[in-house]
Design a protein around this motif. Structure first.
Motif, PDB file in Angstrom:
ATOM      1  N   GLN A 106       0.825  -1.210   0.000  1.00 13.71           N
ATOM      2  CA  GLN A 106       0.000   0.000   0.000  1.00 13.71           C
ATOM      3  C   GLN A 106       0.860   1.261   0.000  1.00 13.71           C
ATOM      4  N   VAL A 107       2.023   1.197   0.653  1.00 15.83           N
ATOM      5  CA  VAL A 107       2.937   2.356   0.628  1.00 15.83           C
ATOM      6  C   VAL A 107       3.409   2.599  -0.801  1.00 15.83           C
ATOM      7  N   THR A 108       3.763   1.540  -1.524  1.00 15.40           N
ATOM      8  CA  THR A 108       4.221   1.736  -2.905  1.00 15.40           C
ATOM      9  C   THR A 108       3.093   2.241  -3.792  1.00 15.40           C
ATOM     10  N   ARG A 109       1.855   1.791  -3.542  1.00 19.50           N
ATOM     11  CA  ARG A 109       0.722   2.308  -4.321  1.00 19.50           C
ATOM     12  C   ARG A 109       0.461   3.759  -3.985  1.00 19.50           C
ATOM     13  N   ALA A 110       0.610   4.127  -2.695  1.00 19.75           N
ATOM     14  CA  ALA A 110       0.392   5.518  -2.301  1.00 19.75           C
ATOM     15  C   ALA A 110       1.460   6.409  -2.918  1.00 19.75           C
ATOM     16  N   ALA A 111       2.692   5.916  -3.000  1.00 15.16           N
ATOM     17  CA  ALA A 111       3.764   6.696  -3.615  1.00 15.16           C
ATOM     18  C   ALA A 111       3.513   6.863  -5.110  1.00 15.16           C
ATOM     19  N   GLY A 112       2.769   5.943  -5.700  1.00 16.96           N
ATOM     20  CA  GLY A 112       2.449   6.029  -7.126  1.00 16.96           C
ATOM     21  C   GLY A 112       1.286   6.953  -7.421  1.00 16.96           C
ATOM     22  N   GLY A 113       0.674   7.535  -6.414  1.00 20.04           N
ATOM     23  CA  GLY A 113      -0.378   8.507  -6.648  1.00 20.04           C
ATOM     24  C   GLY A 113      -1.749   8.101  -6.140  1.00 20.04           C
ATOM     25  N   ASN A 114      -1.927   6.922  -5.612  1.00 19.49           N
ATOM     26  CA  ASN A 114      -3.220   6.481  -5.078  1.00 19.49           C
ATOM     27  C   ASN A 114      -3.344   6.973  -3.640  1.00 19.49           C
ATOM     28  N   THR A 115      -4.085   8.064  -3.446  1.00 22.20           N
ATOM     29  CA  THR A 115      -4.143   8.684  -2.118  1.00 22.20           C
ATOM     30  C   THR A 115      -4.903   7.834  -1.101  1.00 22.20           C
ATOM     31  N   LEU A 116      -5.836   7.017  -1.558  1.00 23.25           N
ATOM     32  CA  LEU A 116      -6.576   6.159  -0.639  1.00 23.25           C
ATOM     33  C   LEU A 116      -5.650   5.142   0.029  1.00 23.25           C
ATOM     34  N   SER A 117      -4.571   4.797  -0.625  1.00 22.69           N
ATOM     35  CA  SER A 117      -3.659   3.796  -0.094  1.00 22.69           C
ATOM     36  C   SER A 117      -2.898   4.274   1.132  1.00 22.69           C
ATOM     37  N   PHE A 118      -2.848   5.587   1.381  1.00 16.70           N
ATOM     38  CA  PHE A 118      -2.179   6.072   2.593  1.00 16.70           C
ATOM     39  C   PHE A 118      -2.886   5.528   3.842  1.00 16.70           C
ATOM     40  N   GLY A 119      -4.209   5.494   3.822  1.00 20.81           N
ATOM     41  CA  GLY A 119      -4.951   4.953   4.956  1.00 20.81           C
ATOM     42  C   GLY A 119      -4.692   3.471   5.144  1.00 20.81           C
ATOM     43  N   TYR A 120      -4.680   2.725   4.040  1.00 21.11           N
ATOM     44  CA  TYR A 120      -4.420   1.305   4.125  1.00 21.11           C
ATOM     45  C   TYR A 120      -2.978   1.017   4.529  1.00 21.11           C
ATOM     46  N   ALA A 121      -2.067   1.905   4.166  1.00 19.50           N
ATOM     47  CA  ALA A 121      -0.667   1.730   4.548  1.00 19.50           C
ATOM     48  C   ALA A 121      -0.509   1.796   6.063  1.00 19.50           C
ATOM     49  N   ILE A 122      -1.396   2.498   6.730  1.00 17.52           N
ATOM     50  CA  ILE A 122      -1.372   2.568   8.194  1.00 17.52           C
ATOM     51  C   ILE A 122      -2.160   1.398   8.789  1.00 17.52           C
ATOM     52  N   GLU A 123      -3.226   0.997   8.108  1.00 14.09           N
ATOM     53  CA  GLU A 123      -4.119  -0.025   8.635  1.00 14.09           C
ATOM     54  C   GLU A 123      -3.465  -1.408   8.741  1.00 14.09           C
ATOM     55  N   TRP A 124      -2.717  -1.821   7.733  1.00 16.32           N
ATOM     56  CA  TRP A 124      -2.138  -3.164   7.745  1.00 16.32           C
ATOM     57  C   TRP A 124      -1.134  -3.376   8.871  1.00 16.32           C
ATOM     58  N   PRO A 125      -0.239  -2.439   9.146  1.00 20.29           N
ATOM     59  CA  PRO A 125       0.642  -2.631  10.311  1.00 20.29           C
ATOM     60  C   PRO A 125      -0.122  -2.670  11.641  1.00 20.29           C
ATOM     61  N   VAL A 126      -1.253  -1.971  11.721  1.00 19.80           N
ATOM     62  CA  VAL A 126      -2.074  -2.037  12.930  1.00 19.80           C
ATOM     63  C   VAL A 126      -2.636  -3.449  13.091  1.00 19.80           C
ATOM     64  N   PHE A 127      -3.061  -4.058  11.982  1.00 18.33           N
ATOM     65  CA  PHE A 127      -3.527  -5.445  12.043  1.00 18.33           C
ATOM     66  C   PHE A 127      -2.408  -6.373  12.514  1.00 18.33           C
ATOM     67  N   ALA A 128      -1.202  -6.153  12.003  1.00 16.36           N
ATOM     68  CA  ALA A 128      -0.061  -6.977  12.408  1.00 16.36           C
ATOM     69  C   ALA A 128       0.211  -6.810  13.904  1.00 16.36           C
ATOM     70  N   ALA A 129       0.131  -5.580  14.392  1.00 16.06           N
ATOM     71  CA  ALA A 129       0.356  -5.330  15.818  1.00 16.06           C
ATOM     72  C   ALA A 129      -0.721  -6.003  16.661  1.00 16.06           C
ATOM     73  N   PHE A 130      -1.949  -6.027  16.166  1.00 15.55           N
ATOM     74  CA  PHE A 130      -3.024  -6.686  16.906  1.00 15.55           C
ATOM     75  C   PHE A 130      -2.778  -8.190  16.998  1.00 15.55           C
ATOM     76  N   VAL A 131      -2.309  -8.794  15.919  1.00 11.97           N
ATOM     77  CA  VAL A 131      -2.004 -10.227  15.937  1.00 11.97           C
ATOM     78  C   VAL A 131      -0.920 -10.511  16.968  1.00 11.97           C
ATOM     79  N   VAL A 132       0.117  -9.686  17.001  1.00 12.83           N
ATOM     80  CA  VAL A 132       1.197  -9.876  17.982  1.00 12.83           C
ATOM     81  C   VAL A 132       0.653  -9.693  19.399  1.00 12.83           C
ATOM     82  N   PHE A 133      -0.223  -8.717  19.596  1.00 13.54           N
ATOM     83  CA  PHE A 133      -0.805  -8.478  20.912  1.00 13.54           C
ATOM     84  C   PHE A 133      -1.599  -9.697  21.391  1.00 13.54           C
ATOM     85  N   VAL A 134      -2.462 -10.252  20.533  1.00 17.50           N
ATOM     86  CA  VAL A 134      -3.274 -11.406  20.924  1.00 17.50           C
ATOM     87  C   VAL A 134      -2.378 -12.614  21.188  1.00 17.50           C
ATOM     88  N   TRP A 135      -1.393 -12.817  20.336  1.00 13.17           N
ATOM     89  CA  TRP A 135      -0.462 -13.941  20.526  1.00 13.17           C
ATOM     90  C   TRP A 135       0.273 -13.796  21.863  1.00 13.17           C
TER      91      TRP A 135
END
Length: 139
Positions: A30-59
């Motif tokens: 999503q970061v590479t897509r956001a750098a290519g001009g897709n502004t919606l991808s900036f939100g997803y670029a933040i969202e996916w690492p939050v999901f990863a952090a949640f998985v680590v938290f539950v584990w």
């Protein structure tokens, strides 16, 4: 630590690693897509690492819970109390709900409101017939 190397825990460890790597990879994508001009991808670029952090938290939380349970099982019992000492009350882990019998309250103030009395009869009927629907009320 043996409890953390059972087949179920090995599957949890592998699932955690796969999910975290996958979520971080999707975040990078999503970061590479956001750098290519897709502004919606900036939100997803933040969202996916939050999901990863949640998985680590539950584990991590489940890991700590398992280690604590193992520690409590292996704990030595407390020495017996003195004969004259009052026994300690054991607190149950899960408490049963308290059942209270309901007693109808007598009306106060002497208000003779016909609508209120009809509504109270309706509520009393609903309370007496817990499986009934409001449309089944005969009055």
């Amino acid at each position: 630590m043996r409890r953390l190397w059972t087949p179920a825990w090995i599957a949890r460890h592998v699932a955690m690693v796969v999910l975290v790597v996958g979520f971080l990879g999707l975040g990078w994508w999503q970061v590479t897509r956001a750098a290519g001009g897709n502004t919606l991808s900036f939100g997803y670029a933040i969202e996916w690492p939050v999901f990863a952090a949640f998985v680590v938290f539950v584990w991590w939380r489940e890991l700590r819970h398992t280690v604590r349970a193992a520690r409590e099982e292996g704990a030595t019992p407390a020495p017996p109390a003195a004969a004259d000492a009052e026994p300690a009350a054991a607190t149950p882990a899960v408490r049963r709900p308290v059942r209270v019998s309901r007693v109808p309250v007598a009306p106060t103030g002497g208000a003779d409101d016909g609508e209120l009395a009809a509504y109270n009869r309706y509520l009393a009927w609903l309370n007496a017939n817990p499986g009934a629907r409001p449309g089944d009320y005969p009055g």
